[in-house]
Design a protein around this motif. Structure first.
Motif, PDB file in Angstrom:
ATOM      1  N   GLN A 110       1.161  -1.285   0.054  1.00  0.00           N
ATOM      2  CA  GLN A 110       0.266   0.462  -0.106  1.00  0.00           C
ATOM      3  C   GLN A 110       0.948   1.440  -0.184  1.00  0.00           C
ATOM      4  O   GLN A 110       2.106   1.100   0.476  1.00  0.00           O
ATOM      5  CB  GLN A 110      -1.026   0.032   1.537  1.00  0.00           C
ATOM      6  CG  GLN A 110      -1.905   1.463   1.295  1.00  0.00           C
ATOM      7  CD  GLN A 110      -2.677   1.760   0.656  1.00  0.00           C
ATOM      8  OE1 GLN A 110      -2.669   2.451  -0.954  1.00  0.00           O
ATOM      9  NE2 GLN A 110      -3.867   1.082   0.003  1.00  0.00           N
ATOM     10  N   ARG A 128      -5.471  -8.816   9.404  1.00  0.00           N
ATOM     11  CA  ARG A 128      -5.514  -7.189   9.245  1.00  0.00           C
ATOM     12  C   ARG A 128      -4.752  -6.514   9.207  1.00  0.00           C
ATOM     13  O   ARG A 128      -4.528  -6.907  10.642  1.00  0.00           O
ATOM     14  CB  ARG A 128      -7.327  -6.960   9.067  1.00  0.00           C
ATOM     15  CG  ARG A 128      -8.372  -7.066   7.989  1.00  0.00           C
ATOM     16  CD  ARG A 128      -9.746  -6.487   8.899  1.00  0.00           C
ATOM     17  NE  ARG A 128     -10.114  -6.627  10.083  1.00  0.00           N
ATOM     18  CZ  ARG A 128     -11.127  -7.328  10.100  1.00  0.00           C
ATOM     19  NH1 ARG A 128     -12.553  -7.793   9.196  1.00  0.00           N
ATOM     20  NH2 ARG A 128     -11.644  -7.827  10.828  1.00  0.00           N
ATOM     21  N   LEU A 142      -5.744  -2.123   6.632  1.00  0.00           N
ATOM     22  CA  LEU A 142      -5.530  -3.539   6.072  1.00  0.00           C
ATOM     23  C   LEU A 142      -5.839  -4.406   5.415  1.00  0.00           C
ATOM     24  O   LEU A 142      -5.583  -5.220   6.396  1.00  0.00           O
ATOM     25  CB  LEU A 142      -4.256  -2.711   5.163  1.00  0.00           C
ATOM     26  CG  LEU A 142      -3.734  -1.660   4.682  1.00  0.00           C
ATOM     27  CD1 LEU A 142      -2.495  -1.848   4.248  1.00  0.00           C
ATOM     28  CD2 LEU A 142      -4.424  -0.224   4.069  1.00  0.00           C
ATOM     29  N   ASN A 143      -6.985  -5.015   4.153  1.00  0.00           N
ATOM     30  CA  ASN A 143      -7.480  -6.563   4.428  1.00  0.00           C
ATOM     31  C   ASN A 143      -6.275  -6.438   3.556  1.00  0.00           C
ATOM     32  O   ASN A 143      -5.197  -6.395   3.278  1.00  0.00           O
ATOM     33  CB  ASN A 143      -9.508  -6.772   3.635  1.00  0.00           C
ATOM     34  CG  ASN A 143      -9.123  -6.048   2.337  1.00  0.00           C
ATOM     35  OD1 ASN A 143      -7.716  -5.915   1.786  1.00  0.00           O
ATOM     36  ND2 ASN A 143     -10.086  -5.605   1.663  1.00  0.00           N
ATOM     37  N   GLU A 147      -6.961  -3.335   0.931  1.00  0.00           N
ATOM     38  CA  GLU A 147      -7.584  -2.487   0.220  1.00  0.00           C
ATOM     39  C   GLU A 147      -7.659  -1.679   2.192  1.00  0.00           C
ATOM     40  O   GLU A 147      -8.024  -2.076   2.696  1.00  0.00           O
ATOM     41  CB  GLU A 147      -8.450  -2.803   0.317  1.00  0.00           C
ATOM     42  CG  GLU A 147      -9.061  -3.271  -1.342  1.00  0.00           C
ATOM     43  CD  GLU A 147     -10.033  -4.241  -1.641  1.00  0.00           C
ATOM     44  OE1 GLU A 147     -10.403  -4.415  -2.797  1.00  0.00           O
ATOM     45  OE2 GLU A 147     -10.658  -5.232  -0.531  1.00  0.00           O
ATOM     46  N   THR A 149      -9.641  -0.343   5.006  1.00  0.00           N
ATOM     47  CA  THR A 149     -11.270  -1.334   5.190  1.00  0.00           C
ATOM     48  C   THR A 149     -11.806   0.384   6.705  1.00  0.00           C
ATOM     49  O   THR A 149     -12.780   0.631   6.383  1.00  0.00           O
ATOM     50  CB  THR A 149     -11.434  -2.767   5.514  1.00  0.00           C
ATOM     51  OG1 THR A 149     -10.484  -2.366   7.135  1.00  0.00           O
ATOM     52  CG2 THR A 149     -11.140  -3.501   4.447  1.00  0.00           C
TER      53      THR A 149
END
Length: 198
Positions: A110, A128, A142-143, A147, A149
């Motif tokens: 990320q 996560r 982040l998952n 992403e 969340t």
């Protein structure tokens, strides 16, 4: 410090004849091996920060990465299959799949922005990743796909550096370093048990 000792004892002062740049953060895996970052003053101008692993059973010290611009917080995923690394001056979190005795195909998990970047990391039981960000006022969740969340915003200051779950709970503890404030937030799942909790 050892119980009863009145000053710290050095466990490891150098690798071969080379000094460390500036040891920063650490974690332990399920086998009790110590993983730590050697950040120093590395950055985009000098991407030579390192991630090392010390086998506490036999004393073996492995250099897993030696090209990170300011490696900071680190955490292992819930399956022990990958290492997450906060690379502060690249404003990113890297994901390093663990293969054999090392890492392979390290990539950016990320990307962020800001005057500083990701700092402390923690993982929950649903795999996560929680990322404390040192200039974006909070922590991002982040998952497993990277992403975002959830976002936990600090009500004071912009410099969230350290994050950790209270053992056995879904309570995240955050340190906001600009004001020296310790914060708490409830997240959807409990933190992953650490080696010290076993």
């Amino acid at each position: 410090m050892a119980p009863g000792a009145d000053r710290p004892e050095e466990v490891l002062g150098h690798r071969h004849s080379e000094s460390f740049k500036g040891v920063n953060d650490l974690t332990f895996d399920a086998r009790g091996r110590l993983w730590f970052t050697d950040q120093g003053q590395s950055g985009l101008h000098d991407p030579t920060g390192r991630v090392l692993r010390l086998d506490t059973a036999d004393g073996r010290l492995d250099v897993l990465l030696s090209n990170a611009p300011s490696p900071n917080g680190l955490a292992l995923d819930a399956h022990g299959a990958a290492l997450y690394l906060a690379v502060t001056r690249a404003s990113a979190v890297w994901r390093a799949p663990l293969v054999g005795q090392g890492v392979s195909k390290v990539g950016q998990f990320q990307g962020f922005f800001g005057a500083s970047g990701p700092d402390g990391l923690a993982v929950d039981v649903d795999n996560r990743l929680v990322v404390g960000h040192a200039s974006l006022r909070g922590a991002f969740v982040l998952n497993a796909l990277g992403e975002i969340t959830h976002y936990v915003r600090s009500p004071v200051g912009a410099t969230v550096t350290n994050v950790a779950f209270r053992p056995g709970t879904r309570t995240l503890v955050l340190v906001e370093s600009q004001t020296g404030t310790v914060l708490e937030a409830d997240l959807p799942a409990a933190g992953l048990p650490l080696f010290s909790h076993s």
